[in-house]
Design a protein around this motif. Sequence first.
Motif, PDB file in Angstrom:
ATOM      1  N   ASP A   1       0.850  -1.186   0.000  1.00  0.00           N
ATOM      2  CA  ASP A   1       0.000   0.000   0.000  1.00  0.00           C
ATOM      3  C   ASP A   1       0.894   1.248   0.000  1.00  0.00           C
ATOM      4  OD1 ASP A   1      -1.608   2.105   0.645  1.00  0.00           O
ATOM      5  OD2 ASP A   1      -2.554   1.153   2.388  1.00  0.00           O
ATOM      6  N   PRO A   2       0.902   2.016  -1.108  1.00  0.00           N
ATOM      7  CA  PRO A   2       1.827   3.164  -1.197  1.00  0.00           C
ATOM      8  C   PRO A   2       1.663   4.141  -0.035  1.00  0.00           C
ATOM      9  CG  PRO A   2       0.702   2.801  -3.288  1.00  0.00           C
ATOM     10  CD  PRO A   2       0.042   1.900  -2.298  1.00  0.00           C
ATOM     11  N   SER A   3       0.442   4.241   0.484  1.00  0.00           N
ATOM     12  CA  SER A   3       0.226   5.221   1.550  1.00  0.00           C
ATOM     13  C   SER A   3       0.805   4.743   2.879  1.00  0.00           C
ATOM     14  CB  SER A   3      -1.269   5.510   1.700  1.00  0.00           C
ATOM     15  OG  SER A   3      -1.896   4.392   2.276  1.00  0.00           O
ATOM     16  N   LYS A   4       1.391   3.550   2.880  1.00  0.00           N
ATOM     17  CA  LYS A   4       1.992   3.031   4.123  1.00  0.00           C
ATOM     18  C   LYS A   4       3.523   3.118   4.078  1.00  0.00           C
ATOM     19  CE  LYS A   4      -0.727  -0.622   6.324  1.00  0.00           C
ATOM     20  NZ  LYS A   4      -0.712  -2.098   6.344  1.00  0.00           N
ATOM     21  N   VAL A   5       4.074   3.270   2.874  1.00  0.00           N
ATOM     22  CA  VAL A   5       5.530   3.159   2.733  1.00  0.00           C
ATOM     23  C   VAL A   5       6.257   4.280   3.496  1.00  0.00           C
ATOM     24  CG1 VAL A   5       7.447   3.093   1.060  1.00  0.00           C
ATOM     25  CG2 VAL A   5       5.330   1.891   0.571  1.00  0.00           C
ATOM     26  N   ASN A   6       5.631   5.438   3.604  1.00  0.00           N
ATOM     27  CA  ASN A   6       6.260   6.550   4.328  1.00  0.00           C
ATOM     28  C   ASN A   6       6.032   6.484   5.835  1.00  0.00           C
ATOM     29  OD1 ASN A   6       3.542   6.980   3.622  1.00  0.00           O
ATOM     30  ND2 ASN A   6       3.701   9.113   4.240  1.00  0.00           N
ATOM     31  N   LEU A   7       5.306   5.464   6.278  1.00  0.00           N
ATOM     32  CA  LEU A   7       4.973   5.362   7.705  1.00  0.00           C
ATOM     33  C   LEU A   7       5.768   4.253   8.381  1.00  0.00           C
ATOM     34  CD1 LEU A   7       1.072   5.560   7.364  1.00  0.00           C
ATOM     35  CD2 LEU A   7       2.695   7.455   7.629  1.00  0.00           C
ATOM     36  N   TYR A   8       5.887   4.328   9.697  1.00  0.00           N
ATOM     37  CA  TYR A   8       6.456   3.214  10.463  1.00  0.00           C
ATOM     38  C   TYR A   8       5.371   2.141  10.581  1.00  0.00           C
ATOM     39  CZ  TYR A   8      10.194   6.382  11.905  1.00  0.00           C
ATOM     40  OH  TYR A   8      11.261   7.233  11.912  1.00  0.00           O
ATOM     41  N   VAL A   9       5.678   0.953  10.148  1.00  0.00           N
ATOM     42  CA  VAL A   9       4.675  -0.126  10.164  1.00  0.00           C
ATOM     43  C   VAL A   9       4.940  -1.023  11.375  1.00  0.00           C
ATOM     44  CG1 VAL A   9       3.951  -2.214   8.912  1.00  0.00           C
ATOM     45  CG2 VAL A   9       4.246  -0.067   7.686  1.00  0.00           C
ATOM     46  N   ASP A  10       3.867  -1.387  12.083  1.00  0.00           N
ATOM     47  CA  ASP A  10       4.011  -2.240  13.277  1.00  0.00           C
ATOM     48  C   ASP A  10       4.840  -3.468  12.971  1.00  0.00           C
ATOM     49  OD1 ASP A  10       2.470  -0.648  14.839  1.00  0.00           O
ATOM     50  OD2 ASP A  10       0.635  -1.834  14.574  1.00  0.00           O
ATOM     51  N   SER A  11       5.595  -3.900  13.942  1.00  0.00           N
ATOM     52  CA  SER A  11       6.454  -5.061  13.800  1.00  0.00           C
ATOM     53  C   SER A  11       6.158  -5.989  14.990  1.00  0.00           C
ATOM     54  CB  SER A  11       7.894  -4.527  13.874  1.00  0.00           C
ATOM     55  OG  SER A  11       8.801  -5.366  13.377  1.00  0.00           O
ATOM     56  N   PRO A  12       5.421  -7.063  14.786  1.00  0.00           N
ATOM     57  CA  PRO A  12       4.814  -7.525  13.551  1.00  0.00           C
ATOM     58  C   PRO A  12       3.517  -6.776  13.245  1.00  0.00           C
ATOM     59  CG  PRO A  12       4.313  -9.057  15.349  1.00  0.00           C
ATOM     60  CD  PRO A  12       5.198  -8.005  15.923  1.00  0.00           C
ATOM     61  N   SER A  13       3.169  -6.747  11.950  1.00  0.00           N
ATOM     62  CA  SER A  13       1.893  -6.133  11.549  1.00  0.00           C
ATOM     63  C   SER A  13       0.759  -7.092  11.920  1.00  0.00           C
ATOM     64  CB  SER A  13       1.885  -5.902  10.035  1.00  0.00           C
ATOM     65  OG  SER A  13       1.866  -7.156   9.376  1.00  0.00           O
ATOM     66  N   LYS A  14      -0.454  -6.551  11.992  1.00  0.00           N
ATOM     67  CA  LYS A  14      -1.620  -7.374  12.365  1.00  0.00           C
ATOM     68  C   LYS A  14      -1.791  -8.565  11.414  1.00  0.00           C
ATOM     69  CE  LYS A  14      -4.462  -4.920  15.441  1.00  0.00           C
ATOM     70  NZ  LYS A  14      -3.346  -4.080  15.838  1.00  0.00           N
ATOM     71  N   GLU A  15      -1.642  -8.279  10.108  1.00  0.00           N
ATOM     72  CA  GLU A  15      -1.857  -9.335   9.100  1.00  0.00           C
ATOM     73  C   GLU A  15      -0.824 -10.451   9.267  1.00  0.00           C
ATOM     74  OE1 GLU A  15      -1.226  -6.143   8.224  1.00  0.00           O
ATOM     75  OE2 GLU A  15      -3.238  -5.468   7.724  1.00  0.00           O
ATOM     76  N   PHE A  16       0.415 -10.056   9.489  1.00  0.00           N
ATOM     77  CA  PHE A  16       1.488 -11.045   9.633  1.00  0.00           C
ATOM     78  C   PHE A  16       1.282 -11.884  10.901  1.00  0.00           C
ATOM     79  CE2 PHE A  16       6.364 -11.580  10.342  1.00  0.00           C
ATOM     80  CZ  PHE A  16       6.312 -12.855   9.822  1.00  0.00           C
ATOM     81  N   LEU A  17       0.936 -11.200  11.979  1.00  0.00           N
ATOM     82  CA  LEU A  17       0.735 -11.890  13.253  1.00  0.00           C
ATOM     83  C   LEU A  17      -0.392 -12.923  13.140  1.00  0.00           C
ATOM     84  CD1 LEU A  17       1.975 -11.858  16.014  1.00  0.00           C
ATOM     85  CD2 LEU A  17       0.425 -10.022  16.680  1.00  0.00           C
ATOM     86  N   LYS A  18      -1.444 -12.548  12.440  1.00  0.00           N
ATOM     87  CA  LYS A  18      -2.586 -13.454  12.281  1.00  0.00           C
ATOM     88  C   LYS A  18      -2.136 -14.721  11.536  1.00  0.00           C
ATOM     89  CE  LYS A  18      -7.116 -13.764  10.140  1.00  0.00           C
ATOM     90  NZ  LYS A  18      -6.641 -14.859   9.285  1.00  0.00           N
ATOM     91  N   GLU A  19      -1.339 -14.538  10.479  1.00  0.00           N
ATOM     92  CA  GLU A  19      -0.847 -15.698   9.719  1.00  0.00           C
ATOM     93  C   GLU A  19       0.073 -16.559  10.593  1.00  0.00           C
ATOM     94  OE1 GLU A  19      -1.959 -16.653   6.854  1.00  0.00           O
ATOM     95  OE2 GLU A  19      -3.102 -14.821   6.476  1.00  0.00           O
ATOM     96  N   LEU A  20       0.892 -15.911  11.403  1.00  0.00           N
ATOM     97  CA  LEU A  20       1.809 -16.669  12.272  1.00  0.00           C
ATOM     98  C   LEU A  20       1.036 -17.509  13.289  1.00  0.00           C
ATOM     99  CD1 LEU A  20       4.728 -14.148  13.012  1.00  0.00           C
ATOM    100  CD2 LEU A  20       4.923 -16.357  11.858  1.00  0.00           C
ATOM    101  N   VAL A  21      -0.024 -16.920  13.858  1.00  0.00           N
ATOM    102  CA  VAL A  21      -0.849 -17.654  14.824  1.00  0.00           C
ATOM    103  C   VAL A  21      -1.409 -18.912  14.164  1.00  0.00           C
ATOM    104  CG1 VAL A  21      -3.056 -17.596  16.072  1.00  0.00           C
ATOM    105  CG2 VAL A  21      -1.440 -15.711  16.329  1.00  0.00           C
ATOM    106  N   ASP A  22      -1.945 -18.754  12.962  1.00  0.00           N
ATOM    107  CA  ASP A  22      -2.528 -19.908  12.257  1.00  0.00           C
ATOM    108  C   ASP A  22      -1.459 -20.945  11.932  1.00  0.00           C
ATOM    109  OD1 ASP A  22      -4.996 -18.846  12.352  1.00  0.00           O
ATOM    110  OD2 ASP A  22      -5.019 -18.092  10.282  1.00  0.00           O
ATOM    111  N   TYR A  23      -0.303 -20.468  11.498  1.00  0.00           N
ATOM    112  CA  TYR A  23       0.772 -21.387  11.093  1.00  0.00           C
ATOM    113  C   TYR A  23       1.268 -22.206  12.296  1.00  0.00           C
ATOM    114  CZ  TYR A  23       5.181 -22.997   9.064  1.00  0.00           C
ATOM    115  OH  TYR A  23       6.227 -23.776   8.611  1.00  0.00           O
ATOM    116  N   LEU A  24       1.354 -21.545  13.453  1.00  0.00           N
ATOM    117  CA  LEU A  24       1.882 -22.232  14.647  1.00  0.00           C
ATOM    118  C   LEU A  24       0.873 -23.190  15.266  1.00  0.00           C
ATOM    119  CD1 LEU A  24       3.686 -19.227  16.322  1.00  0.00           C
ATOM    120  CD2 LEU A  24       4.737 -21.482  15.977  1.00  0.00           C
TER     121      LEU A  24
END
Length: 345
Positions: A49-72
């Motif tokens: 999302d271009p409007s996110k590139v100039n921002l600090y993005v959460d580490s981990p992001s919500k989307e990534f964390l959700k995938e990690l929960v499912d994977y684990l």
Amino acid sequence: MSFKAVVERIRKDVEAYQSETRSPIYLALNENPYPFPEELIRQCFESIDPSKVNLYVDSPSKEFLKELVDYLSTDSWRAREEQISVGNGADEIIYVLLLMFKDLSIYVFPPTYSCYEIFANALGVKVNKVPLRGERIDTKTLKGLLNEDCVVFLPNPNNPTGHLFEEEEIFWLLKTKALLILDEAYFEFSGKTFAPLIEQFQNLAILRTFSKAFSLASQRIGYIVANPSLIDAYNRVRLPYNVSYLGQTFATIALRNKRIFQERVRKIIEERERLKNALRSMGLKVNDSKANFVFVYLERERTERVYRALLKRGITVRKTEFGLRMAVGQPKQNDLLIETLEGSL
Ligand code: PMP
């Protein structure tokens, strides 16, 4: 002490991290031999999302964390978000953990992952080394030494040997109350994890990476799974926004397409077994690796000779004081490796 003296002390005492020069067939860093799929690279860039590139993005992001929960999560255990955090590769997590626990007694069991000691040395943290007895943990020597003032770093499967420790050895360590950092960087190739045990043991932390099974070494994405209080402490010590937006996007899309990678892991395992059998039939001592590499025990002089013969054919492997570690490559690369080894013995 002057800053110049500090710089000089570091130059003298701290080993610089070095890897072998790239060669046509590079099997020294246990990378995945298959490139990240082009179609998924396209998806990654399309989902940025271009409007996110100039921002600090959460580490981990919500989307990534959700995938990690499912994977684990497994049939009998559901991971929770507060049990997970991320790092710039599993290496950064190791670095931060060493920093957090620098005043405790740190233990490693050689032969083991060399970075534990390299990073500790860089941080001025002392490491206690208790060599394995063959491929087993030396519980006799460790008995009475380990307690809750200690931190143990242990790869499972082990690096460089690739073998899995016995379940009873892991439980033995957990029962000492020492904090056990169980480094499952190669989990996908062994299929064995202790992650669900974090519910039962406050002194267990699991490390994982996207560098191996998910062909994402360039993106530097690792994660840690442990009880929420340890994760909270880790989050306070690690750098904010330590994992890039692009890297997290790659990892998220990799998890959403995990079947592609599971199929490749299956192929790598097949090749690993073929490689092991070929080496054994040459009379070499090869252990039962469950990772994406194989380890050949050799005496020093022979290690050097075989290493050089491989280099001449453009094949780079990892030389250790116990023998040679070779990542499993693509089938044709493995053919050439086997052929060259045969000729060099
Ligand atoms: N732990 C072990 C046992 C490894 O072999 C490696 C990679 N060589 C790592 C951690 C680091 O992985 P990453 O690329 O995620 O930093």
